[in-house]
Design a protein around this motif. Structure first.
Motif, PDB file in Angstrom:
ATOM      1  N   PHE A 102       0.665   9.409   2.252  1.00  0.00           N
ATOM      2  CA  PHE A 102      -0.079   9.812   3.437  1.00  0.00           C
ATOM      3  C   PHE A 102       0.847   9.812   4.637  1.00  0.00           C
ATOM      4  O   PHE A 102       1.290   8.764   5.101  1.00  0.00           O
ATOM      5  CB  PHE A 102      -1.246   8.850   3.695  1.00  0.00           C
ATOM      6  CG  PHE A 102      -2.532   9.377   3.150  1.00  0.00           C
ATOM      7  CD1 PHE A 102      -3.250  10.334   3.860  1.00  0.00           C
ATOM      8  CD2 PHE A 102      -3.021   8.944   1.927  1.00  0.00           C
ATOM      9  CE1 PHE A 102      -4.435  10.834   3.352  1.00  0.00           C
ATOM     10  CE2 PHE A 102      -4.205   9.452   1.423  1.00  0.00           C
ATOM     11  CZ  PHE A 102      -4.915  10.398   2.133  1.00  0.00           C
ATOM     12  N   TYR A 103       1.175  10.955   5.104  1.00  0.00           N
ATOM     13  CA  TYR A 103       1.981  11.069   6.317  1.00  0.00           C
ATOM     14  C   TYR A 103       1.706  12.467   6.850  1.00  0.00           C
ATOM     15  O   TYR A 103       1.566  13.409   6.071  1.00  0.00           O
ATOM     16  CB  TYR A 103       3.472  10.864   5.988  1.00  0.00           C
ATOM     17  CG  TYR A 103       4.305  10.522   7.210  1.00  0.00           C
ATOM     18  CD1 TYR A 103       4.154   9.290   7.842  1.00  0.00           C
ATOM     19  CD2 TYR A 103       5.208  11.430   7.728  1.00  0.00           C
ATOM     20  CE1 TYR A 103       4.897   8.967   8.967  1.00  0.00           C
ATOM     21  CE2 TYR A 103       5.956  11.120   8.851  1.00  0.00           C
ATOM     22  CZ  TYR A 103       5.792   9.891   9.469  1.00  0.00           C
ATOM     23  OH  TYR A 103       6.516   9.584  10.576  1.00  0.00           O
ATOM     24  N   PRO A 104       1.599  12.633   8.153  1.00  0.00           N
ATOM     25  CA  PRO A 104       1.132  13.930   8.674  1.00  0.00           C
ATOM     26  C   PRO A 104       2.082  15.092   8.421  1.00  0.00           C
ATOM     27  O   PRO A 104       1.710  16.235   8.665  1.00  0.00           O
ATOM     28  CB  PRO A 104       1.002  13.682  10.188  1.00  0.00           C
ATOM     29  CG  PRO A 104       1.018  12.213  10.350  1.00  0.00           C
ATOM     30  CD  PRO A 104       1.780  11.650   9.210  1.00  0.00           C
ATOM     31  N   ARG A 139      11.909   3.536   9.987  1.00  0.00           N
ATOM     32  CA  ARG A 139      10.629   3.216   9.378  1.00  0.00           C
ATOM     33  C   ARG A 139      10.605   3.836   7.989  1.00  0.00           C
ATOM     34  O   ARG A 139      10.874   5.009   7.830  1.00  0.00           O
ATOM     35  CB  ARG A 139       9.499   3.845  10.210  1.00  0.00           C
ATOM     36  CG  ARG A 139       9.066   2.992  11.369  1.00  0.00           C
ATOM     37  CD  ARG A 139       7.965   3.683  12.120  1.00  0.00           C
ATOM     38  NE  ARG A 139       8.435   4.937  12.715  1.00  0.00           N
ATOM     39  CZ  ARG A 139       7.780   6.075  12.643  1.00  0.00           C
ATOM     40  NH1 ARG A 139       6.662   6.149  11.980  1.00  0.00           N
ATOM     41  NH2 ARG A 139       8.247   7.146  13.228  1.00  0.00           N
ATOM     42  N   SER A 140      10.300   3.047   6.991  1.00  0.00           N
ATOM     43  CA  SER A 140      10.287   3.622   5.643  1.00  0.00           C
ATOM     44  C   SER A 140       8.896   4.183   5.374  1.00  0.00           C
ATOM     45  O   SER A 140       7.911   3.692   5.901  1.00  0.00           O
ATOM     46  CB  SER A 140      10.619   2.552   4.617  1.00  0.00           C
ATOM     47  OG  SER A 140       9.631   1.568   4.633  1.00  0.00           O
ATOM     48  N   LYS A 141       8.833   5.259   4.610  1.00  0.00           N
ATOM     49  CA  LYS A 141       7.527   5.827   4.281  1.00  0.00           C
ATOM     50  C   LYS A 141       6.829   4.864   3.317  1.00  0.00           C
ATOM     51  O   LYS A 141       6.007   4.079   3.682  1.00  0.00           O
ATOM     52  CB  LYS A 141       7.685   7.221   3.699  1.00  0.00           C
ATOM     53  CG  LYS A 141       7.980   8.233   4.778  1.00  0.00           C
ATOM     54  CD  LYS A 141       8.083   9.640   4.217  1.00  0.00           C
ATOM     55  CE  LYS A 141       8.472  10.617   5.327  1.00  0.00           C
ATOM     56  NZ  LYS A 141       8.849  11.919   4.774  1.00  0.00           N
ATOM     57  N   GLU A 142       7.178   4.875   2.075  1.00  0.00           N
ATOM     58  CA  GLU A 142       6.629   3.924   1.127  1.00  0.00           C
ATOM     59  C   GLU A 142       7.629   3.745   0.008  1.00  0.00           C
ATOM     60  O   GLU A 142       8.491   4.569  -0.195  1.00  0.00           O
ATOM     61  CB  GLU A 142       5.303   4.449   0.546  1.00  0.00           C
ATOM     62  CG  GLU A 142       4.092   4.036   1.357  1.00  0.00           C
ATOM     63  CD  GLU A 142       2.907   4.976   1.147  1.00  0.00           C
ATOM     64  OE1 GLU A 142       2.690   5.403   0.011  1.00  0.00           O
ATOM     65  OE2 GLU A 142       2.236   5.269   2.138  1.00  0.00           O
ATOM     66  N   HIS A 145       7.762   3.315  -6.035  1.00  0.00           N
ATOM     67  CA  HIS A 145       6.746   3.082  -7.058  1.00  0.00           C
ATOM     68  C   HIS A 145       5.330   3.284  -6.511  1.00  0.00           C
ATOM     69  O   HIS A 145       4.354   3.176  -7.231  1.00  0.00           O
ATOM     70  CB  HIS A 145       6.902   1.687  -7.673  1.00  0.00           C
ATOM     71  CG  HIS A 145       6.915   0.593  -6.658  1.00  0.00           C
ATOM     72  ND1 HIS A 145       5.770   0.036  -6.160  1.00  0.00           N
ATOM     73  CD2 HIS A 145       7.940  -0.030  -6.024  1.00  0.00           C
ATOM     74  CE1 HIS A 145       6.083  -0.896  -5.276  1.00  0.00           C
ATOM     75  NE2 HIS A 145       7.399  -0.948  -5.173  1.00  0.00           N
ATOM     76  N   ASP A 146       5.217   3.546  -5.237  1.00  0.00           N
ATOM     77  CA  ASP A 146       3.902   3.814  -4.676  1.00  0.00           C
ATOM     78  C   ASP A 146       3.579   5.308  -4.599  1.00  0.00           C
ATOM     79  O   ASP A 146       2.514   5.680  -4.131  1.00  0.00           O
ATOM     80  CB  ASP A 146       3.798   3.230  -3.281  1.00  0.00           C
ATOM     81  CG  ASP A 146       3.621   1.736  -3.319  1.00  0.00           C
ATOM     82  OD1 ASP A 146       4.008   1.079  -2.353  1.00  0.00           O
ATOM     83  OD2 ASP A 146       3.112   1.226  -4.330  1.00  0.00           O
ATOM     84  N   ARG A 199       3.025   7.298  -6.976  1.00  0.00           N
ATOM     85  CA  ARG A 199       2.026   7.654  -7.994  1.00  0.00           C
ATOM     86  C   ARG A 199       2.143   9.119  -8.437  1.00  0.00           C
ATOM     87  O   ARG A 199       1.219   9.905  -8.302  1.00  0.00           O
ATOM     88  CB  ARG A 199       0.605   7.348  -7.462  1.00  0.00           C
ATOM     89  CG  ARG A 199       0.370   5.859  -7.244  1.00  0.00           C
ATOM     90  CD  ARG A 199      -0.633   5.627  -6.145  1.00  0.00           C
ATOM     91  NE  ARG A 199      -0.096   6.050  -4.854  1.00  0.00           N
ATOM     92  CZ  ARG A 199      -0.844   6.532  -3.868  1.00  0.00           C
ATOM     93  NH1 ARG A 199      -2.147   6.667  -4.026  1.00  0.00           N
ATOM     94  NH2 ARG A 199      -0.285   6.887  -2.709  1.00  0.00           N
ATOM     95  N   PRO A 209       1.184  14.851 -13.010  1.00  0.00           N
ATOM     96  CA  PRO A 209       1.371  16.296 -13.153  1.00  0.00           C
ATOM     97  C   PRO A 209       0.453  17.061 -12.208  1.00  0.00           C
ATOM     98  O   PRO A 209      -0.715  16.712 -12.064  1.00  0.00           O
ATOM     99  CB  PRO A 209       0.984  16.561 -14.607  1.00  0.00           C
ATOM    100  CG  PRO A 209       1.167  15.257 -15.295  1.00  0.00           C
ATOM    101  CD  PRO A 209       0.854  14.193 -14.279  1.00  0.00           C
ATOM    102  N   GLU A 210       0.992  18.092 -11.578  1.00  0.00           N
ATOM    103  CA  GLU A 210       0.216  18.929 -10.662  1.00  0.00           C
ATOM    104  C   GLU A 210      -0.764  19.763 -11.486  1.00  0.00           C
ATOM    105  O   GLU A 210      -0.351  20.663 -12.229  1.00  0.00           O
ATOM    106  CB  GLU A 210       1.189  19.816  -9.871  1.00  0.00           C
ATOM    107  CG  GLU A 210       0.585  20.997  -9.135  1.00  0.00           C
ATOM    108  CD  GLU A 210      -0.458  20.616  -8.116  1.00  0.00           C
ATOM    109  OE1 GLU A 210      -1.625  20.500  -8.521  1.00  0.00           O
ATOM    110  OE2 GLU A 210      -0.120  20.458  -6.911  1.00  0.00           O
ATOM    111  N   PRO A 211      -2.065  19.456 -11.413  1.00  0.00           N
ATOM    112  CA  PRO A 211      -3.023  20.164 -12.272  1.00  0.00           C
ATOM    113  C   PRO A 211      -3.156  21.646 -11.924  1.00  0.00           C
ATOM    114  O   PRO A 211      -3.621  22.433 -12.745  1.00  0.00           O
ATOM    115  CB  PRO A 211      -4.336  19.414 -12.024  1.00  0.00           C
ATOM    116  CG  PRO A 211      -4.152  18.676 -10.749  1.00  0.00           C
ATOM    117  CD  PRO A 211      -2.701  18.446 -10.564  1.00  0.00           C
TER     118      PRO A 211
END
Lengths: 487, 97
Positions: A89-91, A268-271, A274-275, A277, A280-282
């Motif tokens: 989640f980041y704009p 600032r680190s995003k995440e 391992h977060d 997630r 596969p792009e459905p």
């Protein structure tokens, strides 16, 4: 410093994000614009904006560009390609995820040979190259708001990841320079670092010399010039040595580089990885790249800098400096190839290109593509020297004329009456006049001042307005002066 | 029967930038656990010898040519934005912690 450098060595890997120069975005028919120059949000569509109900479709050209880069970097092009969602989640990504390749990238296991410090060839392995989409751009305002421009969101991006095979900032620079050169040769990327069309990240760790450990690494981002790349790496190596020698341990970090202060700063680190997630792009079925497709793309590959360089050195016999300068930039190399194909002698063409045409291009801030001196035009000029119609000095001024007016060498020589005088008669008359008019000089010369021969040569050439055939003038002058000596 | 811990729920909420009350956390802990338990029925299937698949439909290589055809005008692009400034989406700056 020299003592500590003998105790430690650096382990450096590079990640390169290169936008691919397509007309439309990676997964939609939205226009791609210069995201620095264009008006904000002027090149967006429902997909770039993450509107509900949008569906991505793969851009074939982007895939082929990625394949070209993979082939140029000696990678295996993988048959099975899948796209995945990298969730965060980041704009800068309104969908809440970036479509990227994770487990099944387009290219893996390649290498690139670079020149090491002492001229030896050093092989840097390429771990992988994968296709993804670029993100939007945020501008942070002082009042706590951020502004978001999605022009760049969805632009095809190729991420190239090297193995940590580099040991010095110089090697990292050589690798980065060569990657950029290849991308430019392939017309995949403009190589513009300031605009962020190509972006480099370095990961750096140190270890005792002789060890093969891979220690905790620090990542440095925001490197928008080659100078930033080398100075940030040198800075980090020094920092880490200081940390370790001071008895502390290097901690994993993602840092930015402040070019003005010449130091790294915490970002600032995003995440954490391992977060993300990944899954596969459905919305995108797998992409299968068969051998036929790879062959077709391979056939479209232009001659790459390394093989051009080898050809210039071995087949054309160019000095290595000349060959390297010409290979540097593809349009220059192609101009040179065209001149040689038009019958120009490679060494002579290289000389005139590097010593004369480059100077004119620099002076008038022109590139070889918009220069008015065509390869054929240069070859025609050199032919006039070869035929002794003009001498080299005249040819230099003719080249300036060609560059400025766009006229052919032949027209300029004819219209300005620059053809050299190659008849004995007029030259002999002038030599005689000079001798008659300067009895004192003649006396000095005959008295043993041999150097005065050059003075006579100069006088004669001046009278001929530089148009005398130098070989002929030399011969006739020697003949006349010889007669004087005999008397 | 799967059970998510309260920490799991808090982690998921953080990643999704959701701020939950203690009551909501308890509620979602139960609901998300139920969802997982439901999906777990799939593991009853015998899938030995079936290769993993990234996609449910047997399709591949759906591509488009590199042509521009879907750019939209800026007033439409910004039409749904809660706030705008200088033709851009204006948002509260995102900071960690």
């Amino acid at each position: 410093m020299s003592e500590t450098l003998t105790k430690f060595e650096a382990v450096i890997g590079l990640e390169i994000h290169a936008e691919m120069l397509t007309q439309s975005k990676m997964f939609s028919g939205c226009r791609v614009v210069d995201s620095v120059e264009a008006a904000p949000n002027s090149a967006v569509d429902p997909l770039s904006l993450g509107m509900p109900g949008m569906l991505p479709v793969i851009n074939r050209s982007a895939v082929e560009m990625a394949m070209k880069v993979g082939l140029a970097l000696n990678c295996e092009i993988n048959a099975y390609n899948a796209f995945e969602r990298k969730n965060y989640f980041y704009p800068d990504l309104p969908k809440g995820y970036q479509i990227t390749q994770y487990a099944h990238p387009v290219a893996t296991n390649g290498y690139l040979d670079i020149k090491g410090a002492s001229g030896e060839t050093k092989r840097v392995r390429i771990r992988r190259a994968h296709i993804e989409e670029d993100t939007g751009k945020l501008t942070h305002l002082s009042d706590g708001r951020s502004l978001v421009d999605y022009n760049r969101a969805g632009v095809p991006l190729l991420e190239i990841v090297s193995e940590p095979d580099m040991r010095t900032a110089e090697e990292a620079l050589a690798f980065a320079t060569k990657i950029r050169q290849i991308l430019r040769y392939l017309d995949v990327n403009t190589g513009d670092m300031e605009k962020g069309i190509i972006r480099f990240e370095a990961n750096i760790s140190i270890r005792p010399l002789g060890s093969d450990a891979l220690n905790t690494r620090v990542e440095v981002k925001n490197l928008n010039s080659f100078r930033s790349l080398t100075s940030s790496i040198e800075y980090q190596i020094a920092q880490q040595i200081e940390t370790v020698e001071g008895g502390s341990v290097v901690e994993q970090a993602t840092l930015g580089w402040d070019e003005d202060r010449k130091q790294t700063y915490s970002q600032r680190s995003k995440e954490d990885a391992h977060d993300y997630r990944y899954f596969p792009e459905p919305d995108l079925p797998p992409l299968i790249i068969g051998p036929d497709w790879i062959d077709r793309v391979r056939e479209q590959l232009v001659e790459l800098p390394d093989s051009k360089l080898r050809r210039y050195l071995t087949e054309l016999g160019l000095p290595s400096y000349d060959a390297e300068v010409i290979v540097e930039d593809r349009p220059v190399a192609e101009w040179f190839d065209a001149a040689v194909a038009a019958g120009g002698d490679p060494k002579t063409v290289a000389n005139w290109l590097i010593n004369n045409l480059f100077a004119l291009m620099n002076e008038h801030k022109q590139t070889i593509e918009n220069s008015r001196v065509s390869p054929q035009g240069m070859v025609d000029l050199l032919a006039l020297i070869e035929a002794e119609t003009i001498n080299k000095n005249t040819a230099k001024s003719v080249l300036v004329d060609m560059f400025l007016s766009g006229q052919t060498a032949k027209t300029i020589v004819e219209e300005k009456g620059l053809a050299q005088i190659s008849d004995d008669g007029p030259i002999l008359t002038i030599i005689q006049t000079i001798i008659d008019d300067n009895p004192q000089m003649v006396a000095n010369y005959l008295g043993g001042k041999d150097k005065l021969r050059g003075w006579f040569m100069g006088q004669v050439m001046r009278e001929l307005r530089g148009k005398g055939n130098p070989a002929l003038v030399n011969r006739l002058l020697d003949q006349k002066l010889g007669e004087l000596k005999k008397r | 029967m799967s059970t998510l811990s309260l920490q799991d729920v808090e982690k998921i909420a953080l990643l999704a930038r959701l701020y939950l009350t203690p009551e909501e956390k308890a509620k979602y802990q139960q609901q998300l656990s139920d969802v997982l338990t439901y999906v777990e029925q799939l593991s009853e299937l015998d899938l030995d010898g079936v290769p993993p698949q990234a996609h449910a439909v047997a399709q591949q290589n759906i591509m488009r040519e590199d042509e521009v055809n879907s750019t939209i005008p800026i007033n439409k692009a910004l039409g749904n934005a809660a706030a705008t400034a200088d033709d851009q989406f204006a948002i509260q700056a995102v900071f960690d912690e």
